[in-house]
Scaffold this active site. Structure first.
Site, PDB file in Angstrom:
ATOM      1  N   PRO A 105      -8.576  34.544  35.390  1.00 16.37           N
ATOM      2  CA  PRO A 105      -8.219  34.244  34.009  1.00 16.37           C
ATOM      3  C   PRO A 105      -6.929  33.397  33.924  1.00 16.37           C
ATOM      4  CG  PRO A 105      -7.107  36.488  34.657  1.00 16.37           C
ATOM      5  CD  PRO A 105      -7.736  35.861  35.788  1.00 16.37           C
ATOM      6  N   ALA A 106      -6.593  32.861  32.683  1.00 12.61           N
ATOM      7  CA  ALA A 106      -5.589  31.821  32.586  1.00 12.61           C
ATOM      8  C   ALA A 106      -4.091  32.684  32.966  1.00 12.61           C
ATOM      9  CB  ALA A 106      -5.384  31.585  31.001  1.00 12.61           C
ATOM     10  N   SER A 107      -3.160  31.897  33.472  1.00 12.34           N
ATOM     11  CA  SER A 107      -1.874  32.175  33.958  1.00 12.34           C
ATOM     12  C   SER A 107      -1.208  32.814  32.728  1.00 12.34           C
ATOM     13  CB  SER A 107      -1.259  31.250  34.900  1.00 12.34           C
ATOM     14  OG  SER A 107      -1.976  30.857  35.829  1.00 12.34           O
TER      15      SER A 107
ATOM     16  N   GLU B 185     -17.836  25.532  28.994  1.00 13.23           N
ATOM     17  CA  GLU B 185     -17.515  25.689  27.608  1.00 13.23           C
ATOM     18  C   GLU B 185     -16.345  24.745  27.541  1.00 13.23           C
ATOM     19  OE1 GLU B 185     -19.486  26.760  25.254  1.00 13.23           O
ATOM     20  OE2 GLU B 185     -20.863  28.005  26.449  1.00 13.23           O
ATOM     21  N   LEU B 186     -16.240  23.866  26.846  1.00 10.76           N
ATOM     22  CA  LEU B 186     -15.272  22.898  26.887  1.00 10.76           C
ATOM     23  C   LEU B 186     -14.578  22.411  25.596  1.00 10.76           C
ATOM     24  CD1 LEU B 186     -16.596  20.291  29.643  1.00 10.76           C
ATOM     25  CD2 LEU B 186     -15.258  22.488  30.000  1.00 10.76           C
TER      26      LEU B 186
ATOM     27  N   SER C 113     -10.504  23.364  28.994  1.00 10.37           N
ATOM     28  CA  SER C 113     -10.206  21.936  28.672  1.00 10.37           C
ATOM     29  C   SER C 113     -11.327  20.908  29.195  1.00 10.37           C
ATOM     30  CB  SER C 113      -8.859  21.340  28.848  1.00 10.37           C
ATOM     31  OG  SER C 113      -8.579  21.308  30.192  1.00 10.37           O
TER      32      SER C 113
ATOM     33  N   CYS D 255     -11.552  26.707  20.318  1.00 12.24           N
ATOM     34  CA  CYS D 255     -12.208  25.484  20.488  1.00 12.24           C
ATOM     35  C   CYS D 255     -13.082  25.083  19.279  1.00 12.24           C
ATOM     36  CB  CYS D 255     -12.960  25.785  21.769  1.00 12.24           C
ATOM     37  SG  CYS D 255     -14.129  26.912  21.646  1.00 12.24           S
TER      38      CYS D 255
HETATM   39  P1  NAP Z   1      -7.148  24.555  30.655  1.00 12.48           P
HETATM   40  O1  NAP Z   1      -5.920  23.990  30.999  1.00 12.48           O
HETATM   41  O2  NAP Z   1      -8.336  23.798  30.956  1.00 12.48           O
HETATM   42  O3  NAP Z   1      -7.042  25.990  31.354  1.00 12.48           O
HETATM   43  C1  NAP Z   1      -8.410  26.964  31.302  1.00 12.48           C
HETATM   44  C2  NAP Z   1      -8.410  27.626  32.635  1.00 12.48           C
HETATM   45  O4  NAP Z   1      -8.675  26.799  33.611  1.00 12.48           O
HETATM   46  C3  NAP Z   1      -7.143  28.364  33.040  1.00 12.48           C
HETATM   47  O5  NAP Z   1      -7.716  29.677  33.729  1.00 12.48           O
HETATM   48  C4  NAP Z   1      -6.432  27.453  34.140  1.00 12.48           C
HETATM   49  O6  NAP Z   1      -5.676  28.125  35.016  1.00 12.48           O
HETATM   50  C5  NAP Z   1      -7.718  26.836  34.885  1.00 12.48           C
HETATM   51  N1  NAP Z   1      -7.335  25.783  35.645  1.00 12.48           N
HETATM   52  C6  NAP Z   1      -6.424  24.693  35.117  1.00 12.48           C
HETATM   53  N2  NAP Z   1      -6.599  23.520  36.126  1.00 12.48           N
HETATM   54  C7  NAP Z   1      -7.526  23.951  36.757  1.00 12.48           C
HETATM   55  C8  NAP Z   1      -8.118  23.415  38.059  1.00 12.48           C
HETATM   56  N3  NAP Z   1      -7.786  22.128  38.637  1.00 12.48           N
HETATM   57  N4  NAP Z   1      -9.038  23.732  38.667  1.00 12.48           N
HETATM   58  C9  NAP Z   1      -9.512  25.135  38.415  1.00 12.48           C
HETATM   59  N5  NAP Z   1      -9.197  25.926  36.981  1.00 12.48           N
HETATM   60  C10 NAP Z   1      -8.176  25.225  36.446  1.00 12.48           C
HETATM   61  O7  NAP Z   1      -7.199  24.989  29.192  1.00 12.48           O
HETATM   62  P2  NAP Z   1      -6.574  25.981  27.997  1.00 12.48           P
HETATM   63  O8  NAP Z   1      -5.610  25.057  27.745  1.00 12.48           O
HETATM   64  O9  NAP Z   1      -6.159  27.417  28.771  1.00 12.48           O
HETATM   65  O10 NAP Z   1      -7.500  26.229  27.116  1.00 12.48           O
HETATM   66  C11 NAP Z   1      -7.664  25.385  26.043  1.00 12.48           C
HETATM   67  C12 NAP Z   1      -8.975  24.539  25.821  1.00 12.48           C
HETATM   68  O11 NAP Z   1     -10.030  25.318  26.225  1.00 12.48           O
HETATM   69  C13 NAP Z   1      -9.247  23.725  24.710  1.00 12.48           C
HETATM   70  O12 NAP Z   1      -9.540  22.620  25.047  1.00 12.48           O
HETATM   71  C14 NAP Z   1     -10.313  24.357  24.024  1.00 12.48           C
HETATM   72  O13 NAP Z   1     -11.124  23.715  23.211  1.00 12.48           O
HETATM   73  C15 NAP Z   1     -11.123  25.097  25.334  1.00 12.48           C
HETATM   74  N6  NAP Z   1     -12.011  26.080  24.895  1.00 12.48           N
HETATM   75  C16 NAP Z   1     -13.280  26.023  24.862  1.00 12.48           C
HETATM   76  C17 NAP Z   1     -13.905  27.027  24.533  1.00 12.48           C
HETATM   77  C18 NAP Z   1     -15.661  27.005  24.526  1.00 12.48           C
HETATM   78  O14 NAP Z   1     -16.359  27.865  24.256  1.00 12.48           O
HETATM   79  N7  NAP Z   1     -16.075  25.760  24.484  1.00 12.48           N
HETATM   80  C19 NAP Z   1     -13.540  28.366  24.281  1.00 12.48           C
HETATM   81  C20 NAP Z   1     -12.129  28.317  24.297  1.00 12.48           C
HETATM   82  C21 NAP Z   1     -11.234  27.339  24.621  1.00 12.48           C
HETATM   83  P3  NAP Z   1      -3.996  28.309  34.823  1.00 12.48           P
HETATM   84  O15 NAP Z   1      -3.758  29.065  33.568  1.00 12.48           O
HETATM   85  O16 NAP Z   1      -3.743  29.281  36.020  1.00 12.48           O
HETATM   86  O17 NAP Z   1      -3.476  26.964  34.889  1.00 12.48           O
END
Ligand code: NAP
Length: 497
Positions: free
Chosen positions: A195-197, A269-270, A248, A303
């Site tokens: 999960p997210a940190s 799902e981005l 993201s 999102c």
């Molecule tokens: P994020 O920064 O991409 O983080 C999402 C997850 O990825 C977190 O668990 C994060 O871990 C992990 N992560 C970060 N860098 C990584 C890497 N290099 N390798 C593997 N995992 C990595 O996104 P967010 O800020 O949490 O969420 C917001 C984004 O999610 C928005 O763009 C939103 O639109 C999108 N979203 C999309 C949907 C959909 O269904 N399309 C639904 C909800 C949200 P850490 O927290 O430990 O860094």
């Protein structure tokens, strides 16, 4: 009665545990191979108060590899359970989620900030995914194919894909997990979830309930820690066959590249940049309601949030006036307080981004109708904002804001607005309001997005396929299509008959 976050802050960080009906749901350990693994290391804080809620472990590649290998061993037996056995265990998990919904919601609001009423709604839909896939477990049908040879019979069977790595974001700390884990488990796959940190506590509470429901050891593992190294293990370990990611577009692209090495199947799902269109023939009251729920749910951090709002000339002023009136009346505060509908944003980077979008739009001629600045409560609280006369080339119409900012843009006609809606690399959700049946079909078909809400601002349900096109992702979650991600089709020819 559920205490306010302010009350918890006064009483100290351990108070969240004391306030839970089942304190065992607040976990400070990872769950690998049926064992709780420490030590607690990094802090999880309440965005409304800044207070520490708990500490969780900081695992990296080794911890992840251990979890993947546990999932690999568990797969051998879990995949052989009958569909009904898997269904019964998932059903039990669902019942425990329902029975513990208040605790799960309190944990969620405490770590994420959304109002408690929204957290309860998220827990309910989180549970609904588990219930739905418990039912679907028994309907993973294959097919028989008319044979081209008289001596042969052909069939296609569906088998679980194997070990799945799952990575989830902070904005829906409960439902993004069950939306991935329940179809995977229903299909006979095993899972390692990161999960997210910012919001690991909801995930740890969910796996604690899964353990109680009888999910066998190794079948569902949850690890917290260094996202980069965990993501690399998911993409490179030969036992992992599917990587499911919600987050993201930027991180999704990193995983897409990394996963090419081992040719993993991916579900992405981005990010989105949803247009919300109000035509002259719309029911304005309904459009305002829809914009409120689509834009301001979770403080604009979904999102599928309306990111850019297009209003036609004939109703533009009325729409802006009615929307702003409602937005200005919203109660802001910590999510556990009675009547609060807007909590804090997740962190200060989120505040910086919304400020950047407002400044850019205003520089190009937009007017701030309501809100527009940091809230007097301080921290990451931000005033819900409406901007009028926003130019279509503003930053806010090109990037996902992920905050409580509604930019209202003028448009002339149907063709003009469809072109603006589709001028984006993203294609997750779109919304429009119209009472003209011909227009409804034309526009719904012309919009380049995976989901379209017509005369509604709320489209997510466990029974419908959720997902995007273009840079918003690959694959679908929820509905029977969500199960397809977790199965492989095997074709069998039986000859010599
Ligand atoms: P994020 O920064 O991409 O983080 C999402 C997850 O990825 C977190 O668990 C994060 O871990 C992990 N992560 C970060 N860098 C990584 C890497 N290099 N390798 C593997 N995992 C990595 O996104 P967010 O800020 O949490 O969420 C917001 C984004 O999610 C928005 O763009 C939103 O639109 C999108 N979203 C999309 C949907 C959909 O269904 N399309 C639904 C909800 C949200 P850490 O927290 O430990 O860094």
């Amino acid at each position: 009665m559920i205490p306010t976050a302010a009350a918890q802050a006064k009483q100290g960080p351990s108070m969240l545990r004391d306030r839970l009906q089942d304190p065992a749901l607040l976990r400070e350990a990872c769950y690998i191979d049926g064992t709780w693994v420490g030590p607690p290391s990094f802090s999880v804080n309440n965005p409304a108060t800044g207070m520490e809620l708990a500490k969780v472990p900081q695992l990296s590649a080794d911890g992840c590899t251990r979890a993947v290998e546990a999932a690999e061993r568990a797969f051998l037996t879990w995949a052989k359970h009958t569909a009904k056995q898997r269904s019964n265990i998932l059903r039990k998990w669902y019942e425990l989620i329902v029975a513990n919904r208040e605790d799960l919601a309190l944990i969620l609001t405490s770590e994420q900030g959304k109002p408690l009423s929204e957290a309860l709604g998220e827990v309910d839909i989180g549970g609904a995914y588990v219930e739905f896939f418990a039912e679907e477990a028994r309907r993973i049908y294959g097919e028989t194919i008319p044979s081209p040879r008289p001596d042969a019979r052909l069939l296609a069977i569906k088998q679980p894909i194997g070990v799945c790595g799952a990575i989830t974001p902070w904005n829906f700390p409960n439902s993004m997990i069950t939306r991935k884990v329940s179809p995977a488990l229903a299909a006979g796959c095993t899972v390692v979830l990161k999960p997210a940190s910012e919001t690991p506590l909801s995930a740890l509470a969910l796996v604690a309930l899964a353990e109680k429901a009888g999910v066998p050891k190794g079948v569902f593992n949850v690890i917290t820690g260094d996202s980069r190294s965990i993501g690399k293990v998911f993409c490179e370990h030969p036992a992992v066959r599917f990587v499911g990611f919600t987050g993201s577009t930027e991180v999704g692209k990193i995983l897409y590249r990394q996963a090419s090495v081992g040719v993993k199947k991916l579900g992405l799902e981005l990010g989105g940049n949803a247009p919300f269109v109000v035509f002259d023939d719309a029911d304005i009251e309904a459009a305002v309601e829809g914009a409120m729920v689509s834009k301001y749910r979770n403080m604009g951090q979904t999102c599928v949030c309306a990111n850019r709002i297009y209003a036609q000339a004939g109703i533009y002023d009325e729409f802006v006036r009615k929307l702003s009136k409602k937005v200005a009346a919203m109660k802001i505060g910590d999510g556990t307080e009675q009547g609060v509908v807007q909590g804090p944003l997740i962190n200060m980077e989120a505040v910086d981004k919304i400020e950047r979008h407002i400044a850019d739009a205003v520089e190009r001629g937009a007017k701030v109708v309501t809100g527009g600045k940091r809230h007097a409560l301080g921290r990451s609280f931000f005033e819900p904002t409406v901007l009028a006369d926003v130019r279509p080339d503003s930053l806010v119409s090109q990037e996902e804001t992920f905050g409580p900012l509604a930019p209202v843009i003028h448009f002339k006609d149907e063709a003009d607005v469809i072109a603006m809606c589709n001028a984006s690399p993203f294609g997750l959700a779109s919304y429009f309001y119209s009472r003209d049946l011909g227009r409804v079909w034309r526009v719904a078909e012309a919009l380049e997005s995976g989901m379209v809400g017509v005369n509604t601002g709320l489209i997510t349900t466990e029974v419908a396929p959720f997902g995007g096109v273009k840079e918003s992702g690959l694959g679908r979650e929820g509905s029977r299509h969500g199960m397809e991600e977790y199965v492989e089709i095997k074709y069998v020819m039986m000859a010599g008959l």
